[in-house]
Motif scaffolding. Structure first.
Motif, mmCIF file in Angstrom:
data_model
loop_
_atom_site.group_PDB
_atom_site.id
_atom_site.type_symbol
_atom_site.label_atom_id
_atom_site.label_comp_id
_atom_site.label_asym_id
_atom_site.label_seq_id
_atom_site.Cartn_x
_atom_site.Cartn_y
_atom_site.Cartn_z
ATOM 1 N N LYS A 237 0.880 -1.177 0.000
ATOM 2 C CA LYS A 237 0.000 0.000 0.000
ATOM 3 C C LYS A 237 0.903 1.209 0.000
ATOM 4 O O LYS A 237 1.664 1.427 0.941
ATOM 5 N N ILE A 238 0.862 1.997 -1.060
ATOM 6 C CA ILE A 238 1.826 3.092 -1.130
ATOM 7 C C ILE A 238 1.228 4.424 -0.702
ATOM 8 O O ILE A 238 1.952 5.365 -0.443
ATOM 9 N N LEU A 239 -0.096 4.493 -0.622
ATOM 10 C CA LEU A 239 -0.713 5.757 -0.257
ATOM 11 C C LEU A 239 -2.128 5.511 0.242
ATOM 12 O O LEU A 239 -2.857 4.719 -0.343
ATOM 13 N N ALA A 240 -2.500 6.152 1.330
ATOM 14 C CA ALA A 240 -3.889 6.110 1.789
ATOM 15 C C ALA A 240 -4.166 7.408 2.531
ATOM 16 O O ALA A 240 -4.247 7.459 3.743
ATOM 17 N N GLU A 241 -4.298 8.479 1.748
ATOM 18 C CA GLU A 241 -4.618 9.780 2.336
ATOM 19 C C GLU A 241 -6.105 9.836 2.651
ATOM 20 O O GLU A 241 -6.882 9.009 2.193
ATOM 21 N N LYS A 242 -6.479 10.830 3.410
ATOM 22 C CA LYS A 242 -7.890 11.089 3.650
ATOM 23 C C LYS A 242 -8.549 11.397 2.294
ATOM 24 O O LYS A 242 -7.965 12.070 1.464
ATOM 25 N N GLY A 243 -9.757 10.891 2.090
ATOM 26 C CA GLY A 243 -10.469 11.192 0.842
ATOM 27 C C GLY A 243 -10.067 10.267 -0.294
ATOM 28 O O GLY A 243 -9.766 9.097 -0.072
ATOM 29 N N ILE A 244 -10.017 10.825 -1.486
ATOM 30 C CA ILE A 244 -9.779 10.005 -2.679
ATOM 31 C C ILE A 244 -8.301 9.684 -2.849
ATOM 32 O O ILE A 244 -7.439 10.558 -2.723
ATOM 33 N N ASN A 245 -8.007 8.412 -3.100
ATOM 34 C CA ASN A 245 -6.698 7.988 -3.579
ATOM 35 C C ASN A 245 -7.015 7.214 -4.852
ATOM 36 O O ASN A 245 -7.431 6.062 -4.771
ATOM 37 N N GLY A 246 -6.868 7.846 -6.014
ATOM 38 C CA GLY A 246 -7.414 7.200 -7.206
ATOM 39 C C GLY A 246 -6.582 7.369 -8.457
ATOM 40 O O GLY A 246 -5.561 8.064 -8.477
ATOM 41 N N SER A 247 -7.048 6.671 -9.524
ATOM 42 C CA SER A 247 -6.560 6.868 -10.891
ATOM 43 C C SER A 247 -5.042 6.782 -11.073
ATOM 44 O O SER A 247 -4.451 7.665 -11.665
ATOM 45 N N PRO A 248 -4.392 5.734 -10.579
ATOM 46 C CA PRO A 248 -2.943 5.674 -10.777
ATOM 47 C C PRO A 248 -2.582 5.466 -12.246
ATOM 48 O O PRO A 248 -3.231 4.679 -12.931
ATOM 49 N N ALA A 249 -1.572 6.191 -12.716
ATOM 50 C CA ALA A 249 -1.071 6.033 -14.091
ATOM 51 C C ALA A 249 0.438 6.189 -14.060
ATOM 52 O O ALA A 249 0.955 7.160 -13.512
#
Lengths: 430, 171
Positions: A237-249
């Motif tokens: 798991k590289i990121l889990a901020e508050k709110g949206i963590n989305g759309s990796p490219a």
């Protein structure tokens, strides 16, 4: 009580579908001038399980650009050019014939294969090739590589038969819903579930070296960006901020991810350096900015933004600056990504109430609709840039995958029970 | 405990039945988007939310107000939505130890990640309404599932209207 349980069981059988099954592919279009070719069964000095010639045959005919000769119509089944009588192939109107042999050396655990692509009219050898020896269970991939070589030699387009597709399946409604992230061969074989969750899984994205898959997962009501290492099966798991963590490219060099985060205010595009963990905010707007994709040179991104009222595609430099709107046709345009040559974008276009896959020519701004559904989404280029895979709704419920060539001539449907969506086509193996 | 599980299983089963029924073609007219949530087991319905007593502040009233519905591609609160938010604001302001999660959702039209953004904007709209009603920010968390967690399976406006929603889930 027992009655209730039986009731639930019956319902789950009725509603849920197996999410783990081979994709069954059918070609729904074809090129009028498909090239006639015969793939002769390869000879073998051992009872090998994989029918290499039939895998090649299926690859080529599924592309829609070849018409293959049924084995029953073959007048001879040679395994070497010296034994080919070209009159036997001219008489059944073939342009090309492929012959080959497999050799399982005694005492070795490897199988080598040799094949020839022959021009029936001139009698010339177009390809004569010894494939590197492999373990017997890898022969399917050798067959895909041979199909790639034949395809490129005869069409001028690199083949993509030896590639993979990642996709998401789901079944059930409400709290019983479950999600699977699956990787399969491009011909639908060998589906492998790499993540399974009661909570949403979405947005799979291949690293350029094809060794990793980034995706979005939810855990106890929070989203996060995950990276799955294909070889080891390890997930980070590289990121889990508050709110949206989305759309990796991924960036083309594989060192960065463009992502959507909303912890500072609302959905904006950030660039995350995977090595240092540092991130840079690229957009800052009260609208929704998401679905970023890098240009092949890594210098710019395109993304979806509703800053103008409706979602449209914008382009900007990764160094920052003012985004420029680049889509103007239709009511909405979303989820764009670059073709491998950087000259066009595939995207989702909303016009007359239909969400369809389209191709935008970046040089002249022409937009061409490629798909025929009403709710098509998640377009992804094949690494040769000649085919696009996307998700489409099935009449009567469910969703499946489909492909279309960028010239719109050849279409495939990839069926599987349950809902299948968010396909992502892998890069070529390096 | 065993009974509890069974009860929620029945909710699940009836939800599944609704899902199956609505995926087929039915002649019955589609129901209008409900103002309250009775009969629609939303996410978090099994979380024992709003089932306790003694906290005060119109709890019974809130049992029917666990979902706020939205128009297509919009995150503006309707008058009904404002009413739901106001009722919750009153309850939460009076009970500062109670926490809620606002779960934003979208219908299936539009792309998946865009809909995650849209779901969050909707949840933020409810959050703003709660905040203006005196609810502390520490009592509220927000998550968006976009179009990933529909409660209605159809592909028509009746289903879409039910799926464009923010579920208010008591923690």
């Amino acid at each position: 009580m027992k009655g209730i349980y039986r009731f639930i069981l019956v319902l789950s059988v009725f509603c849920a579908s197996p999410a783990f099954a081979d994709l069954d592919i059918t070609v729904t279009g074809g090129v009028a001038g498909a090239q006639p070719i015969a793939i002769v069964p390869f000879s073998s000095n051992d009872g090998l399980q994989t029918d290499v010639a039939s895998v090649i045959d299926a690859d080529l005919s599924r592309s829609g650009m070849f018409r293959t000769l049924p084995r029953g119509d073959m007048l001879e089944k040679p395994d070497d050019p010296s034994r080919v009588d070209f009159r036997n192939w001219r008489s059944v109107n073939m342009n090309n014939v492929v012959v080959g042999k497999l050799n399982h050396a005694p005492g070795s655990d490897r199988v080598s294969s040799r094949f020839f692509l022959l021009d029936v009219i001139t009698g010339q050898q177009l390809i004569a090739y010894d494939m590197p020896p492999v373990a017997p269970d890898q022969l399917r991939y050798v067959a895909h590589q041979i199909a790639d070589l034949i395809f490129e030699r005869l069409t001028g387009i690199p083949g993509v038969f030896n590639t993979k597709i990642a996709y998401v399946t789901s079944a059930g409604l409400g709290p019983t819903r479950s999600y699977q992230l699956i990787i399969a061969d491009a011909d639908g074989y060998n589906p492998r579930t790499i993540a399974s969750s009661r909570e949403t899984l979405m947005s799979p994205s291949w690293s350029p070296d094809r060794k990793k898959l980034a995706y979005v997962g939810y855990e106890r009501g929070r989203s996060g960006i995950y990276i799955h290492d294909i070889a080891s099966g390890q997930v980070k798991k590289i990121l889990a901020e508050k709110g949206i963590n989305g759309s990796p490219a991924w960036s083309p060099d594989g060192t960065k991810l463009a992502i959507t985060l909303s912890f500072e205010t609302n959905p904006d595009i950030y660039i995350l350096d995977l090595q240092s963990g540092q991130r840079k905010r690229l957009t800052d707007h009260y609208g929704i900015d998401t679905e970023a994709s890098f240009s092949p040179d890594g210098q710019s991104i395109v993304f979806t933004s509703d800053r103008g009222g409706q979602p449209q595609i914008y382009k900007m430099s990764v160094a920052g600056g003012e985004p420029q709107r680049i889509t103007f046709q239709g009511r909405q345009n979303l989820d764009a990504s670059f073709s491998p040559d950087g000259k066009s974008l595939t995207l989702v276009n909303l016009d007359e109430g239909r969400y369809r896959i389209a191709l935008l020519d970046l040089a002249n701004g022409n937009l061409r609709i490629l798909s025929e559904g009403g709710l098509d989404e998640s377009p992804s280029f094949a690494p040769n840039g000649a085919v696009i895979i996307y998700a489409t709704q099935v009449r009567g419920g469910g969703a499946e995958l489909a492909t279309v060539t960028t010239d719109g001539r050849v279409r495939q449907r990839l069926h599987q029970p349950g809902e299948v969506r968010e396909p992502s086509w892998s890069p070529l193996a390096k | 405990m065993f009974k509890q599980i069974l009860v929620s299983s029945v909710v699940v089963a009836s939800l599944a039945l609704t899902a199956c029924a609505s995926s087929g073609k039915k002649n019955a007219p589609p129901p209008p988007p409900p103002v309250n949530n009775s009969g629609m087991a939303g996410y978090g319905a099994s979380d024992s939310s709003v089932s306790g007593t003694g906290l005060g502040g119109g709890l019974a009233d809130l049992a029917n107000k666990k979902t706020v519905y939205f128009e297509y591609d919009s995150s503006d609160l309707s008058a009904e939505g404002q009413g739901v938010a106001a009722a919750w604001a009153k309850y939460l302001a009076a009970n500062p130890s109670v926490r809620v999660r606002l779960e934003g959702n979208a219908d299936e039209r539009g792309t998946r990640e865009y809909n995650v953004g849209l779901g969050e904007h909707r949840a933020n709209a409810v959050q703003a309404a709660l905040a203006s009603g005196g609810v502390s920010a520490s009592q509220i968390s927000v998550v968006s599932y976009g179009e990933e967690r529909p409660v209605a399976a159809g592909h028509d406006e009746a289903a879409y209207a039910l799926n464009r929603r923010v579920d208010i889930v008591q923690q």
